[in-house]
Design an enzyme around this catalytic site. Sequence first.
Site, PDB file in Angstrom:
ATOM      1  CB  SER A 142      -0.955  -0.049   1.198  1.00  0.00           C
ATOM      2  OG  SER A 142      -1.943   0.931   1.104  1.00  0.00           O
ATOM      3  CG  ASP A 172      -6.513  -3.662  -3.365  1.00  0.00           C
ATOM      4  OD1 ASP A 172      -7.321  -2.755  -3.066  1.00  0.00           O
ATOM      5  OD2 ASP A 172      -5.290  -3.566  -3.172  1.00  0.00           O
ATOM      6  CG  HIS A 180      -5.779  -2.145   0.289  1.00  0.00           C
ATOM      7  ND1 HIS A 180      -4.957  -2.051  -0.805  1.00  0.00           N
ATOM      8  CD2 HIS A 180      -5.213  -1.371   1.253  1.00  0.00           C
ATOM      9  CE1 HIS A 180      -3.930  -1.258  -0.518  1.00  0.00           C
ATOM     10  NE2 HIS A 180      -4.056  -0.837   0.724  1.00  0.00           N
TER      11      HIS A 180
END
Lengths: 382, 382
Positions: free
Chosen positions: B157, B322, B355
């Site tokens: 991320s 995601d 995610h």
Amino acid sequence: MPDSLPPDSVGLVEPQTLHFDEPLALASGQTLPHYDLVVETYGTLNADRSNAVLICHALSGHHHAAGYHSLDERKPGWWDRCIGPGKPIDTNRFFVVSLNNLGGCHGSTGPTSTNPDTGHCYGPDFPVVTVKDWVNSQAHLADRLGIKQWAAVVGGSLGGMQALQWSLSYPDRLRHAVVIASTPRLTAQNIAFNEVARKAITSDPEFFDGRYADHNATPRRGLMLARMVGHITYLSDASMGEKFGRELREEAYKFGYDAEFQVESYLRYQGERFSETFDANTYLLMTRALDYFDPAYDYDNNLAAAMSQARCEFLVLSFSTDWRFTPARSEELVNAMIAARRKVSYAEIDAPWGHDAFLIPTPRYEDIFTAYMDRVAREVQQ
Amino acid sequence: MPDSLPPDSVGLVEPQTLHFDEPLALASGQTLPHYDLVVETYGTLNADRSNAVLICHALSGHHHAAGYHSLDERKPGWWDRCIGPGKPIDTNRFFVVSLNNLGGCHGSTGPTSTNPDTGHCYGPDFPVVTVKDWVNSQAHLADRLGIKQWAAVVGGSLGGMQALQWSLSYPDRLRHAVVIASTPRLTAQNIAFNEVARKAITSDPEFFDGRYADHNATPRRGLMLARMVGHITYLSDASMGEKFGRELREEAYKFGYDAEFQVESYLRYQGERFSETFDANTYLLMTRALDYFDPAYDYDNNLAAAMSQARCEFLVLSFSTDWRFTPARSEELVNAMIAARRKVSYAEIDAPWGHDAFLIPTPRYEDIFTAYMDRVAREVQQ
């Protein structure tokens, strides 16, 4: 307002308030002793009262679906692009009825109305209202207008849920249900977004447990946040990208927390404008009605068993980039209708605007919607 | 804490604080005169200092990535499932460095630290910090540890953005960059969600323009809402559905606005817990670093031109569900790397957790990550 009324507009319209004295028993067990519904109508009811179409609104909608209230009005009703002479819901052929739902904040009885028990506004004491309750109140409205059977009940999103519920609650009182960009029930993610919106409102210190009116306050910050998060879910990632991308408001980064990207100021503006016009208790109520809607619930979670109650024909439409109520959710509904041997036409429309696509006619959407409503009109004695 | 330390744990670890006296010039034009970084290390640095791996954390992360601080600690570090003896980042082979980024609220200099100019805590006067700034501070950290070149810089991320930025800012100081569940820049929708989170915090009356510490206040409501909306974007619709569905907390509908569905109370709990431990100004700063990250920006929006600066090899991983940073965003990055003739391995992992999947090893994820890191380790003199 345009300089002159467009020829395909229903023109100037005037809402009317209908008072209902019969008590309305609600799903919650509570009863509304009496209530008002604010209504607009477009077109003319035919002799045998068979050409009436009911429009059901979505979360922040109201009765003003088409035309203009005055020549000063900047924008027409919220679904003007689909309702009018020659439009998909053709007011030359249909008598169109549009109302503000119970619990709303645009004139129908709701949290901002006076509670007859106390003489003060209902506020948080206004009962929770469900989609079933709305349909019951709309049936009383149909009685009042002398409409035994709707040619069609039509709605998008939460409005589509009402059209669907009509087919189950009053199977003989509609010939067609048009269910657009809707779902047979919310997912956990849908409920989660609603919960964020509600928590934004109820945690605003100006909310005062819903009694903000008594404190001359408004939970504006909470409403603004609720609308901002809602608004993101109405648009697609792609349409936001197309509209704003990473465009900056000024030429270079300012390295701060003020609105820096265009999308930020757009969202703030949407939230602020909404917070000035919408009632917080109504917002809670509308999102809860979404959460609770679940026609399969009464049938051991068997949606096909629920759908076998219906007698009408269905048009179901979904939009490719709608990630709030995805095409898969419409397909789930259509599959249940097929399993229940109902008559259903279904199309997934390729459109880039996410959930909001139901408000924006694209050629294929318009063609299918128009063709279907033309079929509905042909069944009617003109 | 388990009864005994698991054999594949790095065991008990102790963070250390490193002080840096050299001023750090920031992208914003401001300068930090001096600063602290809190660091944990796992494994042993080899003789030629070639086996060091840097772990970069995401939005709410910190230095405590693996092992336990004490035998009483209930949970190990945030990426314990990927860091340890025999795990993808094998501490028998690598010397792993994990830090709390500048601007954080877990010990490194940030808004809660004392501003040397005023003697009070920085609060809103702490400068905006970008991914580039973090990488610069991490380069000073590498200097301090005597690490001329990382075997790999790894992150998920926002952490993946740092790994990517390392390859551009210090092309000769890393041999591999592992960029997991990341993106070369945020979309308008990503920025919009960040803006809702920031607005929730800054509109909280307890925020006091960021000077809540001076008022003995905490914008808990805002932080809670920010986390709630963030949390929804970390999970997939499917995984929320699987975990909660429409399950009720009690047997029947209560027809009210208290948490009624399991997903509501889960989300409230997550938000409340977060709001008790995280600093609001840090949350603003971290989300802004996400917004600003855009390596193509300096190259006329040509990502391939940016990537041609890199010298290292890349592993890029994305996750099928995601929707925050979709596989398409990783593919955009990979395509730019290919266009720039960089060496890159890419895989989209089929995983249901949205995610958050980057924190949860699945067999294919673990296999690919392990195989790649094994290759990195084989290049190193053990």
